[in-house]
Scaffold this motif. Sequence first.
Motif, PDB file in Angstrom:
ATOM      1  N   VAL A  84     -19.078  43.544  56.715  1.00 48.60           N
ATOM      2  CA  VAL A  84     -19.445  44.682  55.874  1.00 48.60           C
ATOM      3  C   VAL A  84     -18.236  45.591  55.754  1.00 48.60           C
ATOM      4  O   VAL A  84     -17.617  45.947  56.767  1.00 48.60           O
ATOM      5  CB  VAL A  84     -20.629  45.463  56.465  1.00 48.60           C
ATOM      6  N   HIS A  85     -17.905  45.950  54.536  1.00 49.16           N
ATOM      7  CA  HIS A  85     -16.815  46.892  54.277  1.00 49.16           C
ATOM      8  C   HIS A  85     -17.307  47.976  53.333  1.00 49.16           C
ATOM      9  O   HIS A  85     -17.836  47.683  52.267  1.00 49.16           O
ATOM     10  CB  HIS A  85     -15.611  46.186  53.643  1.00 49.16           C
ATOM     11  N   PHE A  86     -17.155  49.235  53.755  1.00 51.21           N
ATOM     12  CA  PHE A  86     -17.403  50.384  52.881  1.00 51.21           C
ATOM     13  C   PHE A  86     -16.077  51.110  52.680  1.00 51.21           C
ATOM     14  O   PHE A  86     -15.354  51.368  53.656  1.00 51.21           O
ATOM     15  CB  PHE A  86     -18.403  51.358  53.500  1.00 51.21           C
ATOM     16  N   GLY A  87     -15.779  51.456  51.451  1.00 49.68           N
ATOM     17  CA  GLY A  87     -14.532  52.158  51.186  1.00 49.68           C
ATOM     18  C   GLY A  87     -14.697  53.236  50.143  1.00 49.68           C
ATOM     19  O   GLY A  87     -15.765  53.417  49.544  1.00 49.68           O
ATOM     20  N   SER A  88     -13.613  53.964  49.913  1.00 47.96           N
ATOM     21  CA  SER A  88     -13.546  55.002  48.885  1.00 47.96           C
ATOM     22  C   SER A  88     -12.245  54.852  48.112  1.00 47.96           C
ATOM     23  O   SER A  88     -11.533  55.821  47.845  1.00 47.96           O
ATOM     24  CB  SER A  88     -13.643  56.398  49.518  1.00 47.96           C
ATOM     25  N   GLN A  89     -11.940  53.605  47.755  1.00 47.94           N
ATOM     26  CA  GLN A  89     -10.676  53.308  47.094  1.00 47.94           C
ATOM     27  C   GLN A  89     -10.702  53.747  45.635  1.00 47.94           C
ATOM     28  O   GLN A  89     -11.686  53.565  44.925  1.00 47.94           O
ATOM     29  CB  GLN A  89     -10.361  51.814  47.163  1.00 47.94           C
ATOM     30  N   VAL A  90      -9.587  54.309  45.207  1.00 46.41           N
ATOM     31  CA  VAL A  90      -9.414  54.653  43.804  1.00 46.41           C
ATOM     32  C   VAL A  90      -9.370  53.372  42.977  1.00 46.41           C
ATOM     33  O   VAL A  90      -8.762  52.378  43.382  1.00 46.41           O
ATOM     34  CB  VAL A  90      -8.099  55.448  43.610  1.00 46.41           C
ATOM     35  N   VAL A  91     -10.045  53.393  41.843  1.00 43.28           N
ATOM     36  CA  VAL A  91     -10.023  52.259  40.925  1.00 43.28           C
ATOM     37  C   VAL A  91      -9.122  52.630  39.753  1.00 43.28           C
ATOM     38  O   VAL A  91      -9.459  53.484  38.940  1.00 43.28           O
ATOM     39  CB  VAL A  91     -11.434  51.913  40.430  1.00 43.28           C
ATOM     40  N   PHE A 121      -7.048  48.780  55.996  1.00 46.31           N
ATOM     41  CA  PHE A 121      -7.892  49.966  55.932  1.00 46.31           C
ATOM     42  C   PHE A 121      -7.213  51.082  55.138  1.00 46.31           C
ATOM     43  O   PHE A 121      -7.862  51.812  54.385  1.00 46.31           O
ATOM     44  CB  PHE A 121      -8.223  50.473  57.337  1.00 46.31           C
ATOM     45  N   ALA A 122      -5.922  51.228  55.313  1.00 44.68           N
ATOM     46  CA  ALA A 122      -5.189  52.255  54.562  1.00 44.68           C
ATOM     47  C   ALA A 122      -5.186  51.934  53.071  1.00 44.68           C
ATOM     48  O   ALA A 122      -5.388  52.819  52.227  1.00 44.68           O
ATOM     49  CB  ALA A 122      -3.770  52.367  55.090  1.00 44.68           C
ATOM     50  N   ALA A 123      -4.971  50.668  52.738  1.00 49.30           N
ATOM     51  CA  ALA A 123      -4.919  50.268  51.333  1.00 49.30           C
ATOM     52  C   ALA A 123      -6.278  50.400  50.663  1.00 49.30           C
ATOM     53  O   ALA A 123      -6.367  50.737  49.476  1.00 49.30           O
ATOM     54  CB  ALA A 123      -4.417  48.831  51.213  1.00 49.30           C
ATOM     55  N   ALA A 124      -7.354  50.124  51.407  1.00 47.94           N
ATOM     56  CA  ALA A 124      -8.703  50.113  50.848  1.00 47.94           C
ATOM     57  C   ALA A 124      -9.432  51.439  51.036  1.00 47.94           C
ATOM     58  O   ALA A 124     -10.589  51.551  50.619  1.00 47.94           O
ATOM     59  CB  ALA A 124      -9.522  48.990  51.476  1.00 47.94           C
ATOM     60  N   GLN A 125      -8.770  52.440  51.646  1.00 47.87           N
ATOM     61  CA  GLN A 125      -9.440  53.701  51.957  1.00 47.87           C
ATOM     62  C   GLN A 125     -10.776  53.411  52.655  1.00 47.87           C
ATOM     63  O   GLN A 125     -11.844  53.901  52.279  1.00 47.87           O
ATOM     64  CB  GLN A 125      -9.653  54.523  50.689  1.00 47.87           C
ATOM     65  N   THR A 126     -10.690  52.613  53.721  1.00 47.31           N
ATOM     66  CA  THR A 126     -11.880  52.127  54.421  1.00 47.31           C
ATOM     67  C   THR A 126     -12.602  53.259  55.142  1.00 47.31           C
ATOM     68  O   THR A 126     -11.984  54.075  55.833  1.00 47.31           O
ATOM     69  CB  THR A 126     -11.468  51.043  55.429  1.00 47.31           C
ATOM     70  N   ASP A 127     -13.917  53.284  54.991  1.00 48.95           N
ATOM     71  CA  ASP A 127     -14.764  54.223  55.716  1.00 48.95           C
ATOM     72  C   ASP A 127     -15.523  53.552  56.860  1.00 48.95           C
ATOM     73  O   ASP A 127     -15.795  54.187  57.877  1.00 48.95           O
ATOM     74  CB  ASP A 127     -15.778  54.860  54.763  1.00 48.95           C
ATOM     75  N   ALA A 128     -15.897  52.293  56.679  1.00 52.98           N
ATOM     76  CA  ALA A 128     -16.619  51.549  57.717  1.00 52.98           C
ATOM     77  C   ALA A 128     -16.293  50.075  57.582  1.00 52.98           C
ATOM     78  O   ALA A 128     -16.148  49.561  56.468  1.00 52.98           O
ATOM     79  CB  ALA A 128     -18.125  51.779  57.602  1.00 52.98           C
ATOM     80  N   PHE A 129     -16.188  49.410  58.734  1.00 54.73           N
ATOM     81  CA  PHE A 129     -15.862  47.977  58.746  1.00 54.73           C
ATOM     82  C   PHE A 129     -16.555  47.358  59.946  1.00 54.73           C
ATOM     83  O   PHE A 129     -16.397  47.832  61.079  1.00 54.73           O
ATOM     84  CB  PHE A 129     -14.347  47.780  58.859  1.00 54.73           C
ATOM     85  N   LEU A 130     -17.349  46.326  59.699  1.00 50.21           N
ATOM     86  CA  LEU A 130     -18.111  45.699  60.774  1.00 50.21           C
ATOM     87  C   LEU A 130     -18.069  44.190  60.591  1.00 50.21           C
ATOM     88  O   LEU A 130     -18.269  43.692  59.482  1.00 50.21           O
ATOM     89  CB  LEU A 130     -19.561  46.205  60.751  1.00 50.21           C
ATOM     90  N   VAL A 131     -17.808  43.481  61.695  1.00 49.48           N
ATOM     91  CA  VAL A 131     -17.718  42.023  61.669  1.00 49.48           C
ATOM     92  C   VAL A 131     -18.713  41.452  62.665  1.00 49.48           C
ATOM     93  O   VAL A 131     -18.705  41.802  63.857  1.00 49.48           O
ATOM     94  CB  VAL A 131     -16.298  41.536  62.035  1.00 49.48           C
TER      95      VAL A 131
END
Length: 408
Positions: free
Chosen positions: A375-382, A84-94
């Motif tokens: 489902v993964h939502f993130g705000s990771q820098v590209v 989550f830290a690496a991906a700047q995760t905002d939401a994660f659902l399994v």
Amino acid sequence: MTEANPLSDLAWTRGYTDPAWIRRFTSAGRELSPTRRVWRGPGGPSDLPARSGPPETSGPGTSELDTMPLALDGNAAITLPDLFAAAQTDAFLVLHRGSVVYERYLHGTEAHTPHFNASAAKSYLGLVAAVLAHQGLLDRDALTRTYVPELAGTAFGEARIQDLLHMGTQVTYGGRPFDKSIEAQRYFAAIAPRMRPLEYHGPTTIREHLLTARATGAPGTGFRYENGNVEALAEVLRRITGLSTSALLGDILWSGIGAEEDAYYVLDGDGVEAASGGFSATARDIARLGEMLRCQGAVRGRQVVPEAVAGTIVGGVPDGYPRRVRLPGAPATVPATLSYHDLWWIPNDTHGSFMASGIHGQRLFVSPGLDLVVVHFGSQVVSPSVPAAPLVQAFLGIGAHLSAAVAA
């Protein structure tokens, strides 16, 4: 349409460099642009039951999955908090076998918050197109100009619908050499006035943008990931149905999956939806979409998408298209292991998995063989200096763990 300013302006290559700034745009689309809702329909939401008690959310506690090491090919194991830290995760659902086993929201995102899906939205439109083709309303072999005569002579108008669905056009805009990252910024500028640099003189709508596209090679002979394919396809679907993209997605998908919340699209100056990436929805509703597909197109025993469509997302890539490709932005050193079919990414694993993928870490991952939806939502820098988070490997590790636990 010609451009008054050269591409040397650094505004075109600035990109998204701050996760907090990215998050502002991924979670606040309704505040920043005109939008149109995708109605969830008149029925109540379909169940997302927890396997045993409430699923883990944004509270202080931890779950078994939080502490489980996820083995990654050729790399050290990683835990979900590290991911989550690496991906700047905002939401994660399994979801596993239709039950919520893990749900986490971070950085102010909540279960009811619609989040930017970015290019994952391409796959949803591809699903709509596949349904219309199955119904006989859309001819995959027809030229796009058959449906949208204004596009005659453009790279998209002279391509087949099948080419649009497989990123099979070779295109340049406005006579410029093609550069994917720059053209992505120019696409945003055509949609949103606030994204335009000073003294911008380019297209101000999606349709104007498409009209500047010219072919640099025969369609159907290669793979080039480009938003214009999806925007041209969306215009075709609007012409054959007489519906807006929002209404069409609502009728075919959103009202059938039992969504809890309306979704929405960002609109351009003509009031046309940004179909290739301007879609926002909650993680829970995207999970419902994935679960419907895992169940061969059915929800509550009712067929939402024809089984013949849902069951062939992982199918043969049509002749003439590359059998293996890379995600956008992946270095050339990364092996080309994915396939691409009807705007869906196919990992080619042993579980029949498929995926909708968007910039900044947006993912809908469906793995029928593992009974898994993630489902993964993130705000990771590209950026080349920011390693991409190993999301798919982590998803597969979670699925393998859950399947083994059920079998034990």
